[in-house]
Design an enzyme around this catalytic site. Structure first.
Site: not given
Length: 311
Positions: A201, A262-267, A289
């Site tokens: 990704r 990351c993609r949405k600030g989670v991982t 992100s």
């Protein structure tokens, strides 16, 4: 003289460890706390599970079995629902109201876990959310619900009904980065930028899962450290020594400023947690992100090896 220098260094490290609230608690520690009846106003446990639509049902699984006394932290509710981007932080007042209803005050030690098969997925996001809103007494359950079950600790289907509490949230802007700040950083390069998504990704060779209109790729200049690599196959956080070696291998300097994305600030919060365990408590997370960057940033700041090159 060298010996005294080493002592000073060790002393400084010891001070850092004292200042850092314990980021991880063990399943054994939590099980003993549950057994001793300590879950209450001074200790609250949160199940922060979230799964992709059409897979597992987080709230239903919580209702069927959870750590005794745990409340369900719904990350879909505790966010900025007006934002066009995924999982953005709620306001100070919104967060304070939400966690207050879960019986959490500014004096509560919060322990967060989730039920992901990796051992931990969303729990570090909630750990970071508490910290970004000024609460330091927060820990992630090392090994997660997966290992809680595996080790045979008690579970219940009984809903928890905590007495509401008053929580005062104060946003710590040093732990949060906006689109404008990350864009400016491309020029100033004051911060190192590390992306926690899976390599495909990040490179743009694999699509973003469950995403409509979101191409894959990464922010120009960012390095890749997939968050899964911070965990052992059994679902526990790797040791600080192993984590330090991982940052060194990627040439990430933990003595210098760092932004996680990351993609949405989670991982991205897994990067913040891993660095924290290495004695670096000041990693900032880019909340929007890739979800925001892809839609807002100039094309030349997006890098992709997928179709068409630029993401």
């Amino acid at each position: 003289m060298r010996g005294s220098g080493e002592q000073v260094t060790r002393g400084a490290e010891a001070m850092v460890q004292q200042v850092l609230y314990r980021a991880l608690v063990s399943t054994k520690w939590l099980a003993e706390s549950v057994r001793a009846g300590k879950v209450g106003p001074g200790l609250r446990v949160l199940d922060a599970s979230w799964y992709s639509p059409g897979t597992r049902q987080a709230r239903q699984e919580y209702q069927e079995r959870h750590v005794p006394g745990a409340s369900f932290f719904d990350i879909e509710e505790c966010r900025d629902t007006a934002s066009p981007y995924e999982m953005m932080l709620p306001s100070e007042a919104g967060f304070a109201d939400y966690v207050g209803r879960l019986g959490i005050s500014n004096d509560t030690h919060v322990v967060v876990y989730d039920g992901d098969h990796l051992g931990s997925f969303y729990a570090p996001r909630v750990w970071w959310m508490f910290r970004v809103f000024g609460h330091r007494m927060v820990s992630v359950l090392n090994g997660g619900f997966r290992n809680w079950l595996k080790e045979g600790h008690p579970v219940t289907s009984e809903p928890s009904r905590p007495e509401p509490a008053v929580f005062k949230a104060t946003l710590d802007r040093s732990l949060l980065k906006t689109y404008e700040q990350v864009l400016e950083n491309l020029q100033s390069k004051r911060f190192q930028l590390v992306d926690s998504r899976a390599q495909g990704r990040y490179l743009g060779t694999e699509p973003e899962p469950d995403a409509v209109g979101l191409g894959s790729g990464h922010i120009r200049g960012s390095l890749n450290m997939p968050f899964m690599d911070f965990l052992t196959p059994e679902g526990f956080e790797k040791s600080p020594e192993e984590l330090r070696a991982m940052f060194q291998a990627k040439q990430v300097d933990l003595s210098q400023p760092l932004i996680a994305t990351c993609r949405k600030g989670v991982t991205a919060c897994h990067i913040a947690l891993a660095a924290y365990l290495c004695g670096k408590p000041d990693v900032a997370v880019y909340d929007g992100s890739w979800s925001e960057w892809f839609r807002r940033a100039p094309p030349d700041t997006r890098v992709s090896q997928g179709e068409g090159g630029k993401a």
